[in-house]
Write a protein that holds these residues in place. Structure first.
Motif, PDB file in Angstrom:
ATOM      1  N   LYS A  21       2.070   6.670 -16.128  1.00 55.79           N
ATOM      2  CA  LYS A  21       1.781   6.067 -17.493  1.00 55.79           C
ATOM      3  C   LYS A  21       0.268   5.593 -17.657  1.00 55.79           C
TER       4      LYS A  21
ATOM      5  N   ALA B  74      -3.487   0.663 -16.893  1.00 54.27           N
ATOM      6  CA  ALA B  74      -3.984   1.330 -18.147  1.00 54.27           C
ATOM      7  C   ALA B  74      -5.057   0.754 -19.130  1.00 54.27           C
TER       8      ALA B  74
ATOM      9  N   VAL C  76       5.895   5.480 -11.100  1.00 60.14           N
ATOM     10  CA  VAL C  76       6.177   5.926 -12.725  1.00 60.14           C
ATOM     11  C   VAL C  76       4.902   5.416 -13.314  1.00 60.14           C
ATOM     12  N   ASP C  77       4.621   4.290 -12.855  1.00 56.95           N
ATOM     13  CA  ASP C  77       3.457   3.373 -13.801  1.00 56.95           C
ATOM     14  C   ASP C  77       2.187   4.002 -13.565  1.00 56.95           C
TER      15      ASP C  77
ATOM     16  N   ALA D 145       2.657  -0.797 -16.241  1.00 50.37           N
ATOM     17  CA  ALA D 145       1.640  -0.030 -16.375  1.00 50.37           C
ATOM     18  C   ALA D 145       0.497  -0.413 -17.156  1.00 50.37           C
TER      19      ALA D 145
ATOM     20  N   TRP E 136      -4.848   7.338 -19.607  1.00 53.12           N
ATOM     21  CA  TRP E 136      -5.631   6.592 -20.490  1.00 53.12           C
ATOM     22  C   TRP E 136      -7.141   6.621 -20.107  1.00 53.12           C
TER      23      TRP E 136
END
Length: 161
Positions: free
Chosen positions: A106, A9, A102-103, A5, A110
């Motif tokens: 995450k 991010a 799921v990344d 991630a 941001w």
């Protein structure tokens, strides 16, 4: 840095810093564009042959987003939506090629760095945002250039042979 991630991010954080200097309406539109395009791009059928190009473009997107905080205000206002769309495509591409679903969960939050950063952008503390943006530029440049550097002794575990 391939996978995980962190690259998307950092791309979202760079966009969040760029959006901090935008008008409130454009800020929310940029966040929405980024999220929608990143989700759609992560589901697209990316070819594995594009992996290096997508990551290189993603790091270039981090540089572009972070560097936009240094632009004059009238140019910065016009760059918000193209930066959001660009960041969404490459963040989704990075997740689609080398990450797990799921990344994306995450990485997406941001971009919300734009909300507290917008309060700082209106004050004399805006210089702190520009320092953080410059740090992101340096990290992205290093991450983008590292795969192209020649391998030197000690860089790879060649002593195990």
């Amino acid at each position: 840095m391939r996978g995980g991630a962190l690259p998307p991010a950092l791309l979202a954080a760079a966009l969040g810093l760029a959006l901090a200097f935008a008008q409130p309406r454009d800020r929310w539109i940029g966040v929405g564009f980024f999220a929608a395009i990143a989700i759609a791009a992560s589901q697209a059928p990316w070819s594995r042959a594009w992996l290096d190009g997508v990551f290189l473009a993603g790091w270039a997107g981090v540089v572009a987003g972070a560097a936009s905080v240094h632009l004059p205000p009238r140019i910065r206002r016009r760059a918000v939506l193209p930066l959001a769309m660009n960041a969404g495509v490459w963040a989704g591409g990075m997740i689609g090629l080398a990450g797990a679903p799921v990344d994306l969960i995450k990485a997406l939050p941001w971009v919300l760095l734009a909300l507290p950063a917008a309060r700082l952008a209106e004050t004399r503390a805006a210089i702190a945002l520009k320092v953080v943006a410059s740090w992101l530029i340096a990290v992205a440049a290093l991450a983008a250039l590292l795969p192209f550097l020649p391998v030197t002794p000690g860089y790879l575990p060649d002593h195990l042979d």
